[in-house]
Write an enzyme that holds these catalytic residues in place. Structure first.
Site, short mmCIF file in Angstrom:
data_model
loop_
_atom_site.label_atom_id
_atom_site.label_comp_id
_atom_site.label_asym_id
_atom_site.label_seq_id
_atom_site.Cartn_x
_atom_site.Cartn_y
_atom_site.Cartn_z
N VAL A 1 0.84 -1.21 0.00
CA VAL A 1 0.00 0.00 0.00
C VAL A 1 0.87 1.26 0.00
O VAL A 1 0.67 2.16 -0.82
CB VAL A 1 -0.95 0.00 1.23
N ARG B 1 11.33 -0.53 7.66
CA ARG B 1 12.13 -1.33 8.58
C ARG B 1 13.54 -1.51 8.05
O ARG B 1 14.51 -1.44 8.76
CB ARG B 1 11.48 -2.71 8.69
N VAL C 1 -11.54 -0.68 6.03
CA VAL C 1 -12.61 -1.64 5.73
C VAL C 1 -12.90 -1.60 4.24
O VAL C 1 -13.23 -0.56 3.69
CB VAL C 1 -13.92 -1.32 6.50
N GLY D 1 -1.48 -14.60 -4.12
CA GLY D 1 -1.07 -13.60 -3.13
C GLY D 1 -2.24 -12.95 -2.42
O GLY D 1 -2.12 -11.85 -1.86
N GLU E 1 -3.44 -13.21 3.71
CA GLU E 1 -2.51 -12.50 4.59
C GLU E 1 -1.29 -13.41 4.84
O GLU E 1 -1.37 -14.63 4.68
CB GLU E 1 -3.18 -12.21 5.94
N LYS F 1 -13.12 -5.87 10.82
CA LYS F 1 -13.84 -4.90 9.98
C LYS F 1 -15.28 -4.75 10.47
O LYS F 1 -15.83 -3.64 10.47
CB LYS F 1 -13.79 -5.36 8.52
N GLY G 1 -5.66 -4.77 -2.34
CA GLY G 1 -4.78 -4.39 -3.44
C GLY G 1 -4.08 -3.09 -3.10
O GLY G 1 -4.68 -2.18 -2.53
P1 NDP Z 1 3.34 -4.61 3.80
O1 NDP Z 1 3.77 -5.70 4.70
O2 NDP Z 1 3.40 -4.83 2.33
O3 NDP Z 1 4.17 -3.28 4.12
C1 NDP Z 1 4.46 -2.87 5.43
C2 NDP Z 1 5.46 -1.73 5.35
O4 NDP Z 1 5.62 -1.20 6.65
C3 NDP Z 1 6.82 -2.13 4.84
O5 NDP Z 1 7.36 -1.15 3.99
C4 NDP Z 1 7.65 -2.24 6.12
O6 NDP Z 1 9.03 -1.93 5.94
C5 NDP Z 1 7.00 -1.19 6.98
N1 NDP Z 1 7.18 -1.47 8.39
C6 NDP Z 1 6.71 -2.54 9.07
N2 NDP Z 1 7.05 -2.47 10.37
C7 NDP Z 1 7.76 -1.34 10.51
C8 NDP Z 1 8.41 -0.72 11.59
N3 NDP Z 1 8.41 -1.26 12.81
N4 NDP Z 1 9.05 0.47 11.37
C9 NDP Z 1 9.07 1.03 10.15
N5 NDP Z 1 8.46 0.47 9.06
C10 NDP Z 1 7.83 -0.69 9.24
O7 NDP Z 1 1.82 -4.23 4.24
P2 NDP Z 1 0.64 -3.68 3.33
O8 NDP Z 1 1.13 -2.52 2.56
O9 NDP Z 1 0.01 -4.81 2.59
O10 NDP Z 1 -0.42 -3.24 4.43
C11 NDP Z 1 -0.25 -2.06 5.17
C12 NDP Z 1 -1.51 -1.80 5.99
O11 NDP Z 1 -2.62 -1.64 5.11
C13 NDP Z 1 -1.91 -2.92 6.97
O12 NDP Z 1 -2.45 -2.36 8.13
C14 NDP Z 1 -2.98 -3.68 6.19
O13 NDP Z 1 -3.90 -4.37 7.05
C15 NDP Z 1 -3.68 -2.53 5.48
N6 NDP Z 1 -4.40 -2.92 4.29
C16 NDP Z 1 -3.76 -3.59 3.31
C17 NDP Z 1 -4.44 -3.95 2.16
C18 NDP Z 1 -3.76 -4.66 1.06
O14 NDP Z 1 -4.44 -5.00 0.07
N7 NDP Z 1 -2.44 -4.90 1.12
C19 NDP Z 1 -5.88 -3.66 2.01
C20 NDP Z 1 -6.44 -2.89 3.09
C21 NDP Z 1 -5.73 -2.56 4.20
P3 NDP Z 1 10.01 -2.87 5.08
O15 NDP Z 1 9.51 -2.75 3.66
O16 NDP Z 1 11.34 -2.29 5.24
O17 NDP Z 1 9.84 -4.25 5.64
N1 HSE Z 2 -6.81 -10.15 3.81
C1 HSE Z 2 -7.73 -9.12 3.44
C2 HSE Z 2 -8.77 -9.70 2.48
C3 HSE Z 2 -7.00 -7.94 2.81
O1 HSE Z 2 -8.60 -10.82 2.00
O2 HSE Z 2 -9.77 -9.04 2.21
C4 HSE Z 2 -7.79 -6.67 2.77
O3 HSE Z 2 -8.11 -6.18 4.04
#
Ligand code: NDP
Ligand code: HSE
Length: 434
Positions: free
Chosen positions: A17, A48, A133, A188, A191, A206, A309
């Site tokens: 995201v 991270r 959500v 993919g 989770e 949610k 996504g």
């Molecule tokens: P990712 O695991 O792809 O990305 C997480 C990012 O956060 C990475 O860049 C990681 O760094 C960074 N990060 C994690 N922990 C730390 C830390 N302690 N300090 C600094 N940076 C940190 O997650 P997503 O992008 O998929 O999801 C992000 C959020 O969005 C979550 O809360 C998820 O539930 C929510 N979400 C995601 C959706 C999706 O489709 N993916 C849909 C709806 C909500 P590094 O890259 O260096 O590891």
């Molecule tokens: N694991 C979640 C899903 C990602 O399958 O809908 C979006 O929140």
């Protein structure tokens, strides 16, 4: 015309995201500035690991591992790291330093929402969470704003895309749960910890968020009744199709009127259920999400689209960012959510629903009458019954009930299971959307 000072935006996370948020924010900088009336300056991106490979559009010079310094100088902080900690601490730091926060973190909001919203209110900051959500689907803002003058009575949604994909593949291609899960993993969709999806945990987070907004009531996660999809079988899918139903993992939030057993309350629950194939939610295929909302004056509303996504979720984040930025430019306190109704969250026992129960019984005179009497003795009325005697010793009986409390229906199933005429309970599913 841009007269306001540039607003400093800090991004926490550059994964699926976050990388898309950074790209869109930089690519659309001029247009966003025109919409907001101020430049949105991306001042840094906390991650991270600085050496991880990043998607295109994430400028390496903005990356840092020092999230705390980034937060302190920001007007708006976007949290897309995920997880409970350090996300909770960072959001509290951001709010306490006067920044507005945009987050997609449903797990955090469902677990620590009260603390975060209380802090935001105390310091006069805002917490936006449209992406938490159903990702790209606008559902938080409709509940918070568009329906704020109406009374929401019920929400029934498919809010987890990966389990909808799995159930859809079982329904449409005849796959087993294991085969469909393997496909979802390959694509993919699941989770990193797939139990969050298949045990209904993600959907219950949610549901808690939706219910608290819809009913102005605090909904602790442990009050959300939850069953996942792990016990759904290919045989149940075939039987559902034959009967004109489809099985969906539903998140249901509803008001329940007082009766002799309980006061006015709400029910928040997640379980796989049969719904008629022609119901609007029956047509939600693949990894899509949909939320069906019923309100007293508005009637029935349906919200549909991509529930996950990177770029789709980034769309909702940028919408929140624009709202937060406009508030800075215009001034004023912005939105405050209320939990003034403070309705009790009732246990599953209090819910009125219907069951479809499939039994294997001995095939002898009086068996059907015995089964019918157990159901009637439990105070439950039978709506449909179908019997098939496939071999000479046993019969399959499928009972569709009228509406009754979940407590009464569960007791009936327990009595049937203990009866000497019942060899086994093949399937018990709730029926919704009738
Ligand atoms: P990712 O695991 O792809 O990305 C997480 C990012 O956060 C990475 O860049 C990681 O760094 C960074 N990060 C994690 N922990 C730390 C830390 N302690 N300090 C600094 N940076 C940190 O997650 P997503 O992008 O998929 O999801 C992000 C959020 O969005 C979550 O809360 C998820 O539930 C929510 N979400 C995601 C959706 C999706 O489709 N993916 C849909 C709806 C909500 P590094 O890259 O260096 O590891
Ligand atoms: N694991 C979640 C899903 C990602 O399958 O809908 C979006 O929140």
């Amino acid at each position: 015309m841009i007269e306001y000072r540039p607003l400093r935006v800090a991004l926490l996370g550059a994964g699926s995201v976050g990388a898309q948020v950074a790209r869109l924010l930089l690519e659309n900088k001029a247009e966003l500035a025109a919409r907001v009336g101020a430049e949105l300056e991306l001042v840094g991106i906390a991650v991270r690991n600085l050496d991880s490979k990043r998607a295109d559009g994430v400028p390496a010079e903005l990356l840092t591992t020092d999230a705390e310094s980034l937060i302190l100088g920001a007007d708006i902080v976007i949290e897309v790291m995920g997880g409970l900690e350090p996300a909770r601490t960072y959001i509290l730091q951001a709010l306490n330093s006067g920044a507005d926060v945009v987050t997609a973190n449903k797990a955090l909001l469902a677990t620590h929402g009260t603390e975060l919203f209380d802090t935001a209110e105390q310091v006069g900051a805002q917490l936006y969470f449209e992406a938490a959500v159903a990702a790209a689907i606008p559902i938080i803002r409709p509940l918070r704003e568009s329906l704020a003058g109406d009374t929401v009575t019920r929400i029934m949604g498919i809010v987890n895309g990966s389990t909808n994909y799995i159930l859809d593949r079982m329904d449409s291609a005849g796959l087993t749960l294991e085969q469909a899960m393997a496909e979802a993993t390959e694509l993919g969709y699941l989770e990193a910890d797939p139990t969050l999806d298949i045990e209904g945990i993600d959907a219950s987070q949610k549901a808690a968020i939706l219910a608290s907004l819809a009913f102005h009531t605090e909904v602790p996660l442990d009050k959300v009744y939850r069953e996942g999809i792990t016990k759904i079988t290919a045989e149940q899918m075939i039987a559902a199709k034959r009967d004109g139903y489809v099985i969906k993992l539903l998140a249901i939030c509803e008001r329940i009127a007082a009766n002799e057993d309980h006061e006015d309350g709400v029910s928040v629950r997640v379980y796989p259920a049969l719904i008629p194939r022609e119901h609007p939610l029956g047509a939600v295929r693949g990894a899509f999400n949909a939320v069906f909302v019923e309100a007293v004056a508005a009637g029935s509303l349906m919200f549909y689209g991509a529930g996950a996504g990177g770029v789709q979720t980034a769309s909702a984040i940028l919408g929140d960012l624009v709202s937060a930025a406009k508030r800075h430019v215009a001034g004023g306190p912005g939105l405050a959510d209320s939990v003034h109704a403070n309705l009790p969250v009732l246990p599953i026992d209090a819910v009125n629903t219907r069951y479809q129960i499939t039994l294997e019984t001995s095939d002898a005179p009086g068996v059907l009458a015995k089964v019918a009497s157990i159901v009637a003795d439990g105070g439950v009325s039978i709506e449909t019954v179908e019997q098939n005697a496939d071999d000479k010793d046993t019969a399959t009986i499928e009972i569709g009930t009228h509406e009754a409390t979940d407590a009464a229906l569960t007791a009936v199933v327990n009595h049937l299971a203990a009866s000497e005429v019942v060899e086994s309970i093949i399937s018990v599913l709730r029926v919704e959307g009738i």
